[in-house]
Enzyme design. Structure first.
Site, short mmCIF file in Angstrom:
data_model
loop_
_atom_site.label_atom_id
_atom_site.label_comp_id
_atom_site.label_asym_id
_atom_site.label_seq_id
_atom_site.Cartn_x
_atom_site.Cartn_y
_atom_site.Cartn_z
CB CYS A 18 8.30 30.49 13.21
SG CYS A 18 6.67 30.16 13.91
CD GLU A 50 12.54 25.61 10.06
OE1 GLU A 50 12.30 26.34 9.08
OE2 GLU A 50 11.99 25.78 11.17
CG HIS A 91 8.40 26.49 10.26
ND1 HIS A 91 9.32 26.70 11.27
CD2 HIS A 91 7.20 26.87 10.76
CE1 HIS A 91 8.70 27.18 12.34
NE2 HIS A 91 7.41 27.30 12.05
#
Lengths: 228, 77
Positions: A86, A203, A201
């Site tokens: 990002c 994560e 994302h």
């Protein structure tokens, strides 16, 4: 594996990354503040999402010139694995570690939803074992990937497109593209393949309680090599 | 001290989605004769001595992103 998570003023996915790396992937993860000059002894570097320096000037522009970035550049030049997610992707593009740039989404609004991604290369440590479609969240206002026509052709020919936005059947349709990125590009690698940048994302999708675990596939490389 | 005024613009080939929105909004206000709105950025600073090579260096390393933007500058008093 020892993974440094870089913190800039305005980073806001740093803790997500740290906890995902530590608790879900079994890494030894720790923060490195932007003003530090050295990464220390690390096996990989994570440049997290957020709004570094309030997105002043351009997203990632100020962070790309932070003190720690000299050592991140050295680490990358020596072949060290670096991932930017990002805003971290924007930082890596602004720093010149990755080609291209990220512009305001075509629809001019923040987009926060799940996307399907198709891995498009096997080059480098991040992509070596990627083959499955994965579903990950995106959350960004400025994620429209662009680069000049010649550079784009090179990217495609060199196999530097890491992930493309696709539909659930794997087709890179316009509807599957959340931000108007050229050629549905969601992530790219450098020519050596050790630097990966992506808007989605991983994560945020590494534990079942968050309802998605496809991020583990994307980050498998980090969990596969443990140095205890 | 001389003032340097840098104009930064998105390259003409790139879609300026913010500009398009302003364009549409102007049409909504009745300015139908307007088209092709592009939004840029103006950066001003004082500099002494003025050195055009150093201004270009600043522009290319930080103030503009040559991948997506063009810039021009003028020195005003």
């Amino acid at each position: 594996m020892r993974v440094a998570v870089i913190q800039f003023p305005g980073s806001n996915c740093d803790r997500d990354a740290l906890l995902s790396l530590r608790d879900d992937l079994g890494c030894d993860s720790f923060y490195v503040w932007h003003a530090e000059k050295s990464l220390g002894d690390v096996d990989a570097v994570w440049v997290p999402g957020g709004f570094s320096y309030g997105d002043y000037l351009r997203c990632g522009a100020i962070a790309a010139n932070a003190a720690i970035m000299s050592d991140v550049r050295r680490f990358a030049d020596e072949g060290g694995p670096v991932i930017g997610v990002c805003n971290g992707f924007q930082v890596l593009c602004e720093s010149g570690l990755l080609p291209g740039a990220l512009l305001l989404n075509e629809a001019e609004r923040f987009v926060c939803r799940e996307v399907w991604l198709k891995p498009e290369t096997r080059t480098g440590p991040w992509m070596a074992n990627q083959s499955d479609l994965v579903e990950l969240p995106v959350a960004h206002g400025e994620g429209r990937y662009i680069c000049e026509a010649n550079a784009l052709q090179q990217l495609e020919e060199n196999g530097q497109v890491a992930f493309r936005y696709v539909d659930a059947a794997g087709s890179p349709t316009q509807a599957a593209n959340p931000n108007g990125s050229v050629n549905n590009i969601a992530g790219v690698i450098n020519s050596a393949g050790n630097v990966l940048g992506m808007m989605p994302h991983p994560e945020r999708a590494t534990r079942a309680v968050l309802s998605r675990t496809d991020g583990r596939k994307v980050l498998e490389f980090l969990s596969g090599v443990r140095t205890g | 001290m001389p003032t340097v005024r840098v104009s930064v613009r998105l390259k003409p080939s790139l879609l300026d989605s913010a500009g398009r929105t302003v364009n549409d909004s102007l049409h909504g206000l009745g300015f139908a004769e307007v088209d092709g709105v592009r939004i840029g950025r103006l950066v001003e600073f004082q500099m002494d001595p003025v050195d055009e090579g150093r201004i270009r260096s600043m522009c290319e390393r930080l103030i503009a992103n040559p991948v997506i933007e063009d810039y021009e500058f003028e020195v005003v008093d």
